[in-house]
Design a protein around this motif. Sequence first.
Motif, PDB file in Angstrom:
ATOM      1  N   LYS A  33       0.814  -1.209   0.000  1.00 11.84           N
ATOM      2  CA  LYS A  33       0.000   0.000   0.000  1.00 11.84           C
ATOM      3  C   LYS A  33       0.851   1.264   0.000  1.00 11.84           C
ATOM      4  CE  LYS A  33      -3.887   2.150   2.338  1.00 11.84           C
ATOM      5  NZ  LYS A  33      -4.792   2.079   3.488  1.00 11.84           N
ATOM      6  N   CYS A  34       1.842   1.330   0.906  1.00 16.41           N
ATOM      7  CA  CYS A  34       2.612   2.578   1.028  1.00 16.41           C
ATOM      8  C   CYS A  34       4.063   2.435   0.609  1.00 16.41           C
ATOM      9  CB  CYS A  34       2.531   3.104   2.457  1.00 16.41           C
ATOM     10  SG  CYS A  34       3.427   2.085   3.654  1.00 16.41           S
ATOM     11  N   GLY A  35       4.564   1.181   0.461  1.00 14.62           N
ATOM     12  CA  GLY A  35       5.936   0.982   0.025  1.00 14.62           C
ATOM     13  C   GLY A  35       6.956   0.958   1.143  1.00 14.62           C
ATOM     14  N   GLU A  36       6.534   1.038   2.375  1.00 16.15           N
ATOM     15  CA  GLU A  36       7.432   1.018   3.527  1.00 16.15           C
ATOM     16  C   GLU A  36       8.056  -0.374   3.661  1.00 16.15           C
ATOM     17  OE1 GLU A  36       9.263   2.784   6.874  1.00 16.15           O
ATOM     18  OE2 GLU A  36       8.052   3.689   5.311  1.00 16.15           O
ATOM     19  N   PRO A  37       9.372  -0.464   3.967  1.00 20.69           N
ATOM     20  CA  PRO A  37       9.963  -1.791   4.184  1.00 20.69           C
ATOM     21  C   PRO A  37       9.272  -2.504   5.351  1.00 20.69           C
ATOM     22  CG  PRO A  37      11.673  -0.127   3.942  1.00 20.69           C
ATOM     23  CD  PRO A  37      10.369   0.598   4.023  1.00 20.69           C
ATOM     24  N   ASN A  80      10.326  12.734  11.497  1.00 20.90           N
ATOM     25  CA  ASN A  80      11.616  12.537  10.838  1.00 20.90           C
ATOM     26  C   ASN A  80      11.760  11.128  10.261  1.00 20.90           C
ATOM     27  OD1 ASN A  80      12.398  15.119  11.479  1.00 20.90           O
ATOM     28  ND2 ASN A  80      13.233  14.515  13.466  1.00 20.90           N
ATOM     29  N   ALA A  81      10.665  10.475  10.015  1.00 25.10           N
ATOM     30  CA  ALA A  81      10.719   9.121   9.469  1.00 25.10           C
ATOM     31  C   ALA A  81      11.239   9.168   8.034  1.00 25.10           C
ATOM     32  CB  ALA A  81       9.338   8.486   9.498  1.00 25.10           C
ATOM     33  N   PRO A  82      12.132   8.227   7.664  1.00 26.69           N
ATOM     34  CA  PRO A  82      12.638   8.226   6.285  1.00 26.69           C
ATOM     35  C   PRO A  82      11.526   7.882   5.305  1.00 26.69           C
ATOM     36  CG  PRO A  82      13.371   6.273   7.459  1.00 26.69           C
ATOM     37  CD  PRO A  82      12.672   7.148   8.466  1.00 26.69           C
ATOM     38  N   GLN A  83      11.535   8.535   4.170  1.00 27.37           N
ATOM     39  CA  GLN A  83      10.542   8.294   3.132  1.00 27.37           C
ATOM     40  C   GLN A  83      10.981   7.116   2.266  1.00 27.37           C
ATOM     41  OE1 GLN A  83       7.592   9.878   2.790  1.00 27.37           O
ATOM     42  NE2 GLN A  83       8.113  10.840   4.722  1.00 27.37           N
ATOM     43  N   PHE A  84       9.994   6.393   1.755  1.00 21.98           N
ATOM     44  CA  PHE A  84      10.287   5.248   0.898  1.00 21.98           C
ATOM     45  C   PHE A  84      10.815   5.717  -0.443  1.00 21.98           C
ATOM     46  CE2 PHE A  84       8.623   2.443  -2.479  1.00 21.98           C
ATOM     47  CZ  PHE A  84       9.444   1.362  -2.230  1.00 21.98           C
ATOM     48  N   GLN A  85      11.904   5.113  -0.861  1.00 21.75           N
ATOM     49  CA  GLN A  85      12.479   5.402  -2.166  1.00 21.75           C
ATOM     50  C   GLN A  85      12.599   4.087  -2.919  1.00 21.75           C
ATOM     51  OE1 GLN A  85      16.147   7.352  -1.297  1.00 21.75           O
ATOM     52  NE2 GLN A  85      15.156   9.218  -0.600  1.00 21.75           N
ATOM     53  N   PRO A  86      11.686   3.823  -3.846  1.00 22.68           N
ATOM     54  CA  PRO A  86      11.705   2.531  -4.531  1.00 22.68           C
ATOM     55  C   PRO A  86      12.966   2.288  -5.335  1.00 22.68           C
ATOM     56  CG  PRO A  86       9.991   3.967  -5.426  1.00 22.68           C
ATOM     57  CD  PRO A  86      10.604   4.668  -4.263  1.00 22.68           C
TER      58      PRO A  86
END
Length: 152
Positions: A20-24, A45-51
């Motif tokens: 759904k969101c791409g989070e590991p 400050n959570a890291p954003q998902f980078q596919p």
Amino acid sequence: MSVCKKCGAINEEGYAYCLKCGEPIQNDEPQNFFTMANDNIPQQNAPQFQPEADPMFYMQQQKFQSDVSDARLLGILALVLSFFVPIGAFICGGISLSKLKQIPFIPHLEQDKKSARTMSIIGIVIASLYVLAIIIYIIAVFVAFAGLNRMY
């Protein structure tokens, strides 16, 4: 099943990223309601998902797209075979429907899944009607021959 800590979506086992969101997805500890409730609070400050960082996310999406395409092809085949070879329509339609059940909810694939499911079901229904018509025809022939035998 694993629960995404960012969005709370339920994902099947074996996937490295949330569908759904791409989070590991991390399966280090068992999930329960209390840890999920605290983990769903957005952190600033959570890291954003980078596919681009890991191709596994794209590979999962491509596999599901390929499965939907296969199911659609089997649905079309079931629809065509329903007029000529009903058993082939039952087999292709059944395989198509079972493939579609294995694909999780992915918003951009839902329309394709719906059309593949519709074609598979229509193919199975037409094949069933075809088999039913053959059975009725055979019964009518037997009844006609039984009526002729009584006359003579």
